[in-house]
Design an enzyme around this catalytic site. Structure first.
Site, PDB file in Angstrom:
ATOM      1  N   GLU B  29       0.807  -1.226   0.047  1.00 53.71           N
ATOM      2  CA  GLU B  29      -0.019  -0.006   0.158  1.00 53.71           C
ATOM      3  C   GLU B  29       0.755   1.421  -0.054  1.00 53.71           C
ATOM      4  O   GLU B  29       1.751   1.339   0.691  1.00 53.71           O
ATOM      5  CB  GLU B  29      -1.007  -0.072   1.327  1.00 53.71           C
ATOM      6  N   GLU B  60      -4.440  -6.714   3.175  1.00 53.84           N
ATOM      7  CA  GLU B  60      -3.267  -7.176   3.346  1.00 53.84           C
ATOM      8  C   GLU B  60      -3.144  -8.773   3.059  1.00 53.84           C
ATOM      9  O   GLU B  60      -2.227  -9.486   2.568  1.00 53.84           O
ATOM     10  CB  GLU B  60      -2.850  -6.999   4.925  1.00 53.84           C
ATOM     11  N   PHE B  83       2.924  -1.312   8.257  1.00 55.86           N
ATOM     12  CA  PHE B  83       3.323  -1.571   9.388  1.00 55.86           C
ATOM     13  C   PHE B  83       3.388  -3.002   9.999  1.00 55.86           C
ATOM     14  O   PHE B  83       2.495  -3.844   9.476  1.00 55.86           O
ATOM     15  CB  PHE B  83       2.479  -0.804  10.637  1.00 55.86           C
ATOM     16  N   ALA B  84       4.320  -3.371  10.801  1.00 53.97           N
ATOM     17  CA  ALA B  84       4.403  -5.027  11.059  1.00 53.97           C
ATOM     18  C   ALA B  84       3.141  -5.326  11.723  1.00 53.97           C
ATOM     19  O   ALA B  84       2.823  -6.609  11.465  1.00 53.97           O
ATOM     20  CB  ALA B  84       5.528  -5.151  11.988  1.00 53.97           C
ATOM     21  N   ASP B  85       2.483  -4.342  12.298  1.00 56.09           N
ATOM     22  CA  ASP B  85       1.597  -4.793  13.089  1.00 56.09           C
ATOM     23  C   ASP B  85       0.205  -5.437  12.156  1.00 56.09           C
ATOM     24  O   ASP B  85      -0.451  -6.127  12.601  1.00 56.09           O
ATOM     25  CB  ASP B  85       0.900  -3.528  13.816  1.00 56.09           C
ATOM     26  N   PHE B  86       0.073  -5.019  11.034  1.00 53.38           N
ATOM     27  CA  PHE B  86      -1.017  -5.454  10.174  1.00 53.38           C
ATOM     28  C   PHE B  86      -0.439  -6.778   9.475  1.00 53.38           C
ATOM     29  O   PHE B  86      -1.454  -7.474   8.576  1.00 53.38           O
ATOM     30  CB  PHE B  86      -1.167  -4.369   8.875  1.00 53.38           C
ATOM     31  N   HIS B 129       0.545   0.263  16.269  1.00 57.38           N
ATOM     32  CA  HIS B 129       1.556   0.808  15.162  1.00 57.38           C
ATOM     33  C   HIS B 129       2.795   0.635  15.972  1.00 57.38           C
ATOM     34  O   HIS B 129       3.816   1.415  15.384  1.00 57.38           O
ATOM     35  CB  HIS B 129       1.267   2.021  14.821  1.00 57.38           C
TER      36      HIS B 129
END
Ligand SMILES: Cc1ncc(C[n+]2csc(CCOP(=O)(O)OP(=O)(O)O)c2C)c(N)n1
Ligand SMILES: [Mg+2]
Lengths: 328, 323
Positions: B29, B60, B83-86, B129
């Protein structure tokens, strides 16, 4: 109307799938197959009708109910049978089983134990085909139940916005395990959901192989020519339980009998007979050859050894690094 | 040697690999028109086009899932997670599909996939995040996991990850993007699975990776003033781990602190401590100490955030406990 060779090919494919599945059921009930087996009996027209328009180099992505897709795409019943028996000559050397058969040599990118896990893999194969300008098409088979996964939305939307050569084939067999589609799917026809993605949606009688063939041919042709994805829905029915051994308390016998009378193979035979395309004796010959092929597949599978237990440590990585892999 | 930022180092790695191999492409994205939210993709579409630097919908699952499908059919995708969180939105694709495909299909398929995941705490980004989730992936057989700490390693490991035929999770700490460091003009590759001793010392080993390497080095400076000589082992790759380099250091110093920014419970540090206990117990003069974020979601307000995230001070204290 497909040419004579295509008719014979589709009939042969349906007969081979049926023979494979009947044998798989028998072997499972005899305790020879570990794990689960999901049979495709009653749905043969879908895989056979769709794959008749695919080349060997095209891709398919399959489901937990994948034996029919494998055979229709050209996989070898011997190595499939060996796989579901857990033998080393199986497609996955016994590491996959019925729910994880793949044959990359014929573009069969794998069955999937995760319902709805295949949508985006198919989209990726189509993206890759488009980027490589290879002219290949990717077909994603999925169930009415899978159409309720969020993965469906992301995959179809992405395939649409990137105009990918992808055909989404919904095998609407009325149930997702014990849950009827009338209870869990928001629309009567899954193909109606195509509107939400700006792509064509088509519903056909999935027990009529000619109807499946025509619709799939059009969708595959459009995809190949750069016209983007199609959502093709085939209304069908699984005659057998969700898995072999399913007590089937969620549906009544009469319903099954009604659908049994609409068996796609019997219907195709009526049609072939009426059109004079194939004589009774020719059809019997095809069915007998299919049964014989599957018997040989079973002997091959039974004669194949089980894998060496230490093989469990092999194949984790293409390039294993220190301490990983089996050292072979 | 010239100095460039961590972010520029990753950009060079991408460009060099895309030049070298036409099947390498990147999708995610806001990467092409925007250049990445941290600027880490700037200029790539101008050289390689908007097809090979592919802006995707916010999907994702489809980003990683389609990368899996593309990898299986002859491409070398790099999937950016923003972001790694996603990455949580693509767990099935990574854990049930990517990690298992080579094995489950009996070795038929190759899956040259890189998932880039900017992680870690930076500027009060808040609970969704700021995470470091690498331990989840270390736990899944079939995945390789790297977490570089310097521009040099960032470039070399990204190139290695792209060339690797297996799925690699590439964790890049957001607070490192702007950090400068020496990177040679000529291309270099850092092999996956090799740790690097970032500072030699005799008294205590700090086993660490990613941003905590720098906090450990700062701690080592401070402790040197008190005559405590700290060795800093940067794992660089978490799976498969370079156990030998860790054990060699432990046998020498006999005291160990394991440090990461991920929260302590179930973190990669637990695995490292367990390996040391199994393989080098007789050498230890003190129990292994672990440093990690306290076991709460990362809070927003600066004093709260500072309270839970380990910095130099926490490493210094842990070292003092073992000497
Ligand atoms: C993500 C996920 N959820 C649940 C299951 C368990 N499960 C396996 S098959 C199935 C039903 C699938 O229904 P459908 O997609 O209609 O395919 P069909 O079995 O009818 O061919 C379920 C719920 C699963 N394998 N994966
Ligand atoms: Mg169903």
């Amino acid at each position: 109307m497909p040419d004579h060779d295509t008719l014979v090919h589709m009939y042969t494919t349906m007969a081979r799938i049926r023979a494979f599945e009947e044998k798989a059921e028998e072997l499972f009930l005899a305790g020879k197959i570990p794990g689960f087996v999901h049979l495709y009996v009653g749905e043969e027209a879908v895989a056979s009708g769709v794959c008749a328009s695919l080349d060997r180099s095209d891709y398919i992505v399959s489901t937990h109910r994948g034996h029919g897709h494998c055979i229709a795409k050209g996989a070898s019943p011997r190595r499939m049978m060996a796989e579901i028996l857990g033998k080393s000559a199986g497609y996955c050397k016994g590491k996959g089983g019925s729910m994880h058969i793949a044959d990359f040599s014929v573009g069969m990118l794998g069955a999937n134990g995760v319902v709805g896990g295949g949508f985006n893999i198919a989209v990726g194969a189509a993206l890759s085909a488009k980027m490589r300008r290879s002219g290949q098409v990717a077909v994603c088979f999925f169930g009415d139940g899978a159409s309720n996964r969020g993965t469906f939305h992301e995959a179809v939307n992405m395939a649409s916005v990137f105009e990918l050569p992808c055909v989404f084939v919904c095998e609407h067999n009325q149930y997702a395990s014990t849950t009827p589609a009338t209870y869990s799917v928001s629309v009567k026809d899954v193909a109606d959901r195509a509107v939400g993605y700006g792509i064509p949606g088509v519903t056909v009688d999935g027990n009529d192989v000619l109807a499946v063939y025509e619709a799939a041919r059009e969708a595959i042709g459009r995809a190949r020519q750069g016209g983007g994805p199609t959502l093709l829905e085939a209304k069908t029915y699984r005659i057998k339980g969700h898995f072999v051994g399913d007590p089937e308390r969620y549906r009544d016998r009469a319903e099954i009998e009604r659908w049994r009378a609409r068996c796609p193979i019997l219907r195709f035979e009526d049609r072939l007979r009426a059109d004079g395309a194939l004589a009774e004796a020719e059809m019997e010959e095809i069915r007998a050859a299919a049964r014989q092929e599957i018997l040989e597949a079973v002997s091959f599978a039974e004669e194949s050894p089980y894998p060496d237990p230490d093989d469990a440590l092999c194949d984790l990585f293409v390039s294993p690094l220190q301490g990983e892999g089996c050292g072979r | 040697m010239r100095e460039i930022t961590f972010s520029q180092a990753t950009l060079e790695a991408m460009a060099e690999e895309m030049r070298r191999d036409p099947t390498v492409f990147v999708l995610g994205e806001d990467i092409a028109r925007q250049g990445g939210i941290f600027g880490q993709f700037k200029g790539l579409p101008q050289e390689f086009g908007y097809e090979r630097v592919l802006d995707t919908p916010i999907s994702e699952t489809a980003i990683v899932g389609s990368a899996v499908g593309a990898a299986l059919t002859g491409m070398r995708p790099v999937a950016d997670m923003h972001f790694a969180d996603f990455v949580t939105c693509a767990m099935d694709e990574i854990v049930n599909q990517a990690a298992k495909i080579h094995y489950m299909f009996g070795g038929q398929a190759r899956l040259p996939l890189v998932v880039r995941a900017p992680d870690g705490v930076v500027k009060s980004a808040g609970a969704q995040h700021s995470q470091s989730l690498e331990a989840w992936f270390v736990h899944v057989p079939g995945l390789k996991v790297v977490a570089p700490s310097t521009p040099y390693d960032a470039k070399g490991l990204l190139k290695a990850a792209i060339r690797d035929d297996d799925p690699v999770l590439y964790f890049e700490h957001k607070a490192l993007f702007a950090m400068k460091g020496p990177v040679p003009e000529v291309e270099h590759v850092v092999p996956i699975g090799k740790a690097d001793v970032k500072r030699r010392g005799r008294d205590v080993t700090v086993v660490t990776y990613s941003i905590m390497v720098h906090r450990a080095l700062e701690a080592a400076e401070e402790l040197a003033g008190d005559g405590i000589d700290v060795e800093v082992v940067d794992l660089r790759t978490l799976a498969p781990m370079d156990v030998e380099t860790v054990l060699e250091s432990v046998r020498k110093t006999k005291k160990v602190v394991v440090a990461h920014e991920a929260c302590r419970r179930g973190g990669a540090g637990a695995e490292i401590a367990a390996i040391i206990a199994e393989e080098a117990f007789d050498y230890l003069d003190a129990p292994v100490e672990r440093v990690g974020t306290l076991d709460v979601p990362i809070p927003f307000s600066p004093p709260l955030e500072a309270r839970v995230v380990p910095r130099k001070k926490e490493v210094v204290e842990a070292v003092r406990r073992v000497v």
